[in-house]
Design a protein around this motif. Structure first.
Motif, PDB file in Angstrom:
ATOM      1  N   SER A  53       0.851  -1.194   0.000  1.00  0.00           N
ATOM      2  CA  SER A  53       0.000   0.000   0.000  1.00  0.00           C
ATOM      3  C   SER A  53       0.883   1.237   0.000  1.00  0.00           C
ATOM      4  CB  SER A  53      -0.930   0.007   1.222  1.00  0.00           C
ATOM      5  OG  SER A  53      -0.159   0.049   2.424  1.00  0.00           O
ATOM      6  N   TYR A  54       0.252   2.377  -0.237  1.00  0.00           N
ATOM      7  CA  TYR A  54       0.967   3.654  -0.267  1.00  0.00           C
ATOM      8  C   TYR A  54       0.452   4.493   0.887  1.00  0.00           C
ATOM      9  CZ  TYR A  54       3.303   7.681  -2.424  1.00  0.00           C
ATOM     10  OH  TYR A  54       4.126   8.752  -2.687  1.00  0.00           O
ATOM     11  N   GLU A  55       1.312   4.739   1.862  1.00  0.00           N
ATOM     12  CA  GLU A  55       0.901   5.425   3.081  1.00  0.00           C
ATOM     13  C   GLU A  55       1.876   6.553   3.405  1.00  0.00           C
ATOM     14  OE1 GLU A  55       0.699   2.525   6.162  1.00  0.00           O
ATOM     15  OE2 GLU A  55      -0.683   1.209   5.074  1.00  0.00           O
ATOM     16  N   GLY A  56       1.348   7.770   3.480  1.00  0.00           N
ATOM     17  CA  GLY A  56       2.183   8.905   3.838  1.00  0.00           C
ATOM     18  C   GLY A  56       3.343   9.121   2.899  1.00  0.00           C
ATOM     19  N   MET A  90       9.248  -0.728   4.622  1.00  0.00           N
ATOM     20  CA  MET A  90       9.141   0.265   3.554  1.00  0.00           C
ATOM     21  C   MET A  90      10.020  -0.150   2.381  1.00  0.00           C
ATOM     22  SD  MET A  90       8.854   3.938   5.527  1.00  0.00           S
ATOM     23  CE  MET A  90      10.323   3.692   6.528  1.00  0.00           C
ATOM     24  N   GLY A 109       5.034  -4.147   7.624  1.00  0.00           N
ATOM     25  CA  GLY A 109       5.223  -2.715   7.772  1.00  0.00           C
ATOM     26  C   GLY A 109       6.559  -2.219   7.246  1.00  0.00           C
ATOM     27  N   VAL A 130       4.625   0.589   1.496  1.00  0.00           N
ATOM     28  CA  VAL A 130       4.695  -0.238   2.700  1.00  0.00           C
ATOM     29  C   VAL A 130       4.036  -1.581   2.418  1.00  0.00           C
ATOM     30  CG1 VAL A 130       4.057  -0.411   5.139  1.00  0.00           C
ATOM     31  CG2 VAL A 130       4.571   1.836   4.133  1.00  0.00           C
ATOM     32  N   GLN A 166       1.932  -4.735   3.952  1.00  0.00           N
ATOM     33  CA  GLN A 166       0.995  -4.879   5.066  1.00  0.00           C
ATOM     34  C   GLN A 166       1.420  -5.905   6.120  1.00  0.00           C
ATOM     35  OE1 GLN A 166      -1.535  -2.760   5.617  1.00  0.00           O
ATOM     36  NE2 GLN A 166      -0.631  -1.716   3.855  1.00  0.00           N
ATOM     37  N   ARG A 192       4.898   6.794   1.230  1.00  0.00           N
ATOM     38  CA  ARG A 192       5.839   5.668   1.273  1.00  0.00           C
ATOM     39  C   ARG A 192       5.164   4.375   0.857  1.00  0.00           C
ATOM     40  NH1 ARG A 192       8.696   6.862   7.195  1.00  0.00           N
ATOM     41  NH2 ARG A 192       9.725   8.816   6.592  1.00  0.00           N
TER      42      ARG A 192
END
Length: 379
Positions: free
Chosen positions: A320-323, A334, A332, A327, A329, A325
């Protein structure tokens, strides 16, 4: 290859054109006598109609391959290579090398050996197609050069040992002794130089000391990659996409799928599956287009894109794309656009690239893979 004189392309002045391109009129005046120019080539063996192959203008080796490449550190290369400039990133074993498109633009082929593997690093500007191949055939390493010819607007190369002709886009012999032979494809990606240097701080960069005088850093194809343009030479037309749309190809098990980069720009991470292979598409915006402005580093920003097998240590990761970055699942960790975990429990692990993945113009991919699935929407 020679420039079409359509005003809309706005190609740069005759100095660069003279360096790269012979006139088509001169090529025609030679009579295009294949057998006198290519006495070693066995034209009785071929897998395509010779009428499909046309002169691009330059003669044999008119665009010279680099046969003795020299390399320097990424630290030294930053003195002349801008952070956003595109490079072909290649890693074999523990060796990582970058081949700047500002150099490949003027040579199209680098005969090299990386990690003990003889490779041909190729780039066809007319198709926006970078392919890397293992040069070994029948137990010997071949050396490749340019024929000065095209098929479907794609580079036709030749090996110097038998002078067989090969289609660069697919790595297949099409004329001569090796007609029907396919070179082994080696995964590579086109990314911004800064991303290569960050992922491979000890990586080596192809030097401008090539033995040739060329205006490295300049783009002889100004405006060529604009979406409303057309290929310079006749190609098969496919109504599903504009011909100059950049697409990311993903292939496995004989199935081909392409994603328009205009679609992926809004989706930095895409998890999917093809022929039973779970994969992830990773996108990073901001790389300079090599085929836009007169100076490559000033090219408009386009995304770098690559596809990877998302299986690691026996389990399938979901990304996924979080903040800002990338990542995974389960852990966690990067990851970067080259498929390496940069932090977290999986730090240092690398995703395996999808071998037949790459970014090309739509017309080129669909000319050779007309049965491809075109992705028009993402969930």
């Amino acid at each position: 290859m020679p420039m079409n004189l359509r005003a809309s392309h706005k190609f740069i002045d005759g100095l660069l054109a003279a360096v790269l391109f012979a006139s088509i009129a001169t090529a025609d005046a030679r009579g295009d006598d294949l057998r006198s120019e290519w006495p070693k080539t066995d034209f009785s063996k071929r897998t395509v109609d010779l009428s499909e192959i046309e002169s691009g203008g330059p003669p044999k080796d008119g665009i010279p391959a680099i046969d003795r490449p020299r390399f320097e550190s990424a630290y030294m290369a930053q003195l002349w290579l801008k952070p956003k400039e595109p490079v072909v990133a290649l890693r074999i074993g523990q060796e990582a090398r970058a081949y700047p498109l500002q150099i490949l633009m003027f040579h199209e082929i680098v005969n090299d050996t990386v990690g003990g593997v003889p490779v041909a690093v190729t780039f066809c500007p007319l198709c926006n197609a970078s392919m890397v191949f293992d040069r070994r055939v029948e137990g010997r390493a071949l050396d490749f050069g340019t024929t000065g010819r095209l098929r479907y607007s794609d580079l036709v190369i030749y090996d110097r040992q038998t002078e067989s002709w090969w289609q660069q886009f697919v790595g297949k012999g099409i004329v001569g002794r090796y007609a029907g032979t396919t070179l082994k494809r080696i995964p590579s990606s086109i990314v911004a130089f800064e991303d290569f240097a960050a992922s491979y701080p000890k990586g080596r960069v192809l030097s401008r000391e090539t033995g040739f005088f060329r205006p490295y850093g300049r783009n002889p194809y100004v405006g060529y990659d604009r979406i409303d343009q057309s290929p310079l030479f006749p190609v098969k037309q496919d109504p599903r996409l504009p011909p100059m749309e950049r697409v990311l190809s993903v292939s496995a098990g004989g199935i081909h799928r392409i994603y328009p980069l205009s679609l992926l720009e809004g989706h930095p991470v895409v998890n999917s599956e093809i022929a039973g292979v779970p994969y992830v598409v990773l996108i990073k915006p901001g790389m300079a287009s090599p085929l836009d402005s007169a100076a490559i580093h000033e090219g408009r920003p386009i995304p770098a894109a690559a596809a990877f097998d998302r299986r690691v240590a026996g389990r399938v990761l979901e990304f996924s794309y979080e903040g800002g970055r990338i990542v995974d699942q389960p852990t966690g960790s990067m990851w970067d656009v080259l498929g390496e975990a940069t932090s977290g429990p999986l730090q240092g692990r690398r995703l395996a690239p999808i071998t037949a993945s790459g970014v090309h113009f739509a017309f080129a991919w669909l000319a050779f893979n007309p049965d491809s699935e075109v992705v028009h929407a993402l969930p």
